[in-house]
Design an enzyme around this catalytic site. Structure first.
Site, PDB file in Angstrom:
ATOM      1  N   HIS A 167       0.841  -1.188   0.000  1.00  0.00           N
ATOM      2  CA  HIS A 167       0.000   0.000   0.000  1.00  0.00           C
ATOM      3  C   HIS A 167       0.878   1.240   0.000  1.00  0.00           C
ATOM      4  CE1 HIS A 167      -3.849  -1.913   1.933  1.00  0.00           C
ATOM      5  NE2 HIS A 167      -4.011  -1.755   0.643  1.00  0.00           N
ATOM      6  N   CYS A 267      -2.427   2.777   9.235  1.00  0.00           N
ATOM      7  CA  CYS A 267      -3.384   1.741   8.843  1.00  0.00           C
ATOM      8  C   CYS A 267      -4.603   1.732   9.768  1.00  0.00           C
ATOM      9  CB  CYS A 267      -2.728   0.364   8.861  1.00  0.00           C
ATOM     10  SG  CYS A 267      -1.548   0.070   7.538  1.00  0.00           S
TER      11      CYS A 267
END
Length: 274
Positions: A167, A267
């Site tokens: 990511h 996150c």
């Protein structure tokens, strides 16, 4: 002089956190997870934000969704417009609807659920002027155009090439957003990106903080900044020194247990920009 800006975050307690499958290189179901320690670490992260003056709201965790704690992957919010997520993996697919319901129940009216696969703030990073958009492992390139249409902001595509940094938010974060007087400042790990994307980042952010391999490996770039305070993993000492030299204040948190699932402070943190 750097000034912190109050933020609005949405988080999800890790009540059902576990590593039951492997959908990134950090996950190993054979390695034991301590759910109590994970909850303690998450709580300290949430309380750190509150101590810094930020508003933190919580979405109710759901059984059978052990990765729901990683709230950043579930929506992107810019100027009150909400673009939901469409996960690349079936294990996390159901999370998107739970977060959509939270936004509906909390009065958000401009909500779009995507047609294309995007993992939200995992791969979308707002800089104050443009949306940096990652691709290569999770979010599809077509989702970048969709984000531009839905959110009404310019989008810059960046290609990730190292599967450990699957990511964008594992390889790059915004230290201070752009405004009318100054450009955005970011920190990133160049080797996570394709050669062309590295050139783009150098052109756009010549004053960026450049992280090294150790910074990246401890999820140091999965950090959160309010323009002054930079919340990052306790192991990221080298990166902390670099951002401190630029006038920021490092704030350390322990995310060891959550890192077993490939996550860190960012996150766990979805930012709501109204």
């Amino acid at each position: 002089m750097r000034v912190p800006m109050p933020r609005h975050y949405l988080m999800c307690p890790p009540r059902y956190f576990a590593v039951e499958y492997a959908i990134n290189p950090w996950m190993d179901p054979t390695v034991p997870v301590d759910p109590e320690r994970a909850m303690q670490q998450w709580t300290e992260l949430r309380d750190t934000y509150r101590r810094l003056g930020h508003l933190v709201e919580e979405v109710e965790p759901q059984p059978g969704l052990p990765d729901m704690v990683f709230a950043a992957n579930s929506a992107t919010v810019v100027d009150g417009r909400v673009l939901g997520a469409k996960f690349a993996t079936r294990e996390r697919a159901a999370e998107a609807e739970h977060f959509r319901r939270w936004f509906v129940e909390n009065g958000f009216q401009d909500i779009t659920m995507p047609q294309e696969t995007n993992e939200a703030e995992g791969d979308f990073t707002w800089t104050g002027r443009v949306l940096l958009a990652g691709t290569g492992f999770r979010t599809e390139p077509r989702a970048h155009a969709e984000a531009q249409e839905v959110l009404g902001v310019p989008v810059i595509s960046l290609r990730l090439v190292d599967p450990r940094y699957y990511h964008l938010d594992t390889a790059l974060f915004v230290l201070s957003e752009a405004d009318d007087e100054k450009p955005a400042q970011i920190a990133y790990y160049p080797e996570a990106f394709s050669p062309g994307s590295q050139q783009v980042l150098r052109r756009l952010f010549p004053d960026a903080v450049i992280a090294d391999a150790d910074d990246a490996a401890c999820f140091g770039l999965n950090a959160i900044s309010d323009g002054l305070n930079v919340v990052l993993p306790v192991e990221a000492t080298s990166l902390a020194e670099k951002v401190a030299a630029r006038g920021y204040e490092p704030v350390f948190v322990d995310i060891f247990e959550l890192r077993k699932a490939g996550g860190g402070p960012k996150c766990c943190t979805l930012e709501i920009r109204k």
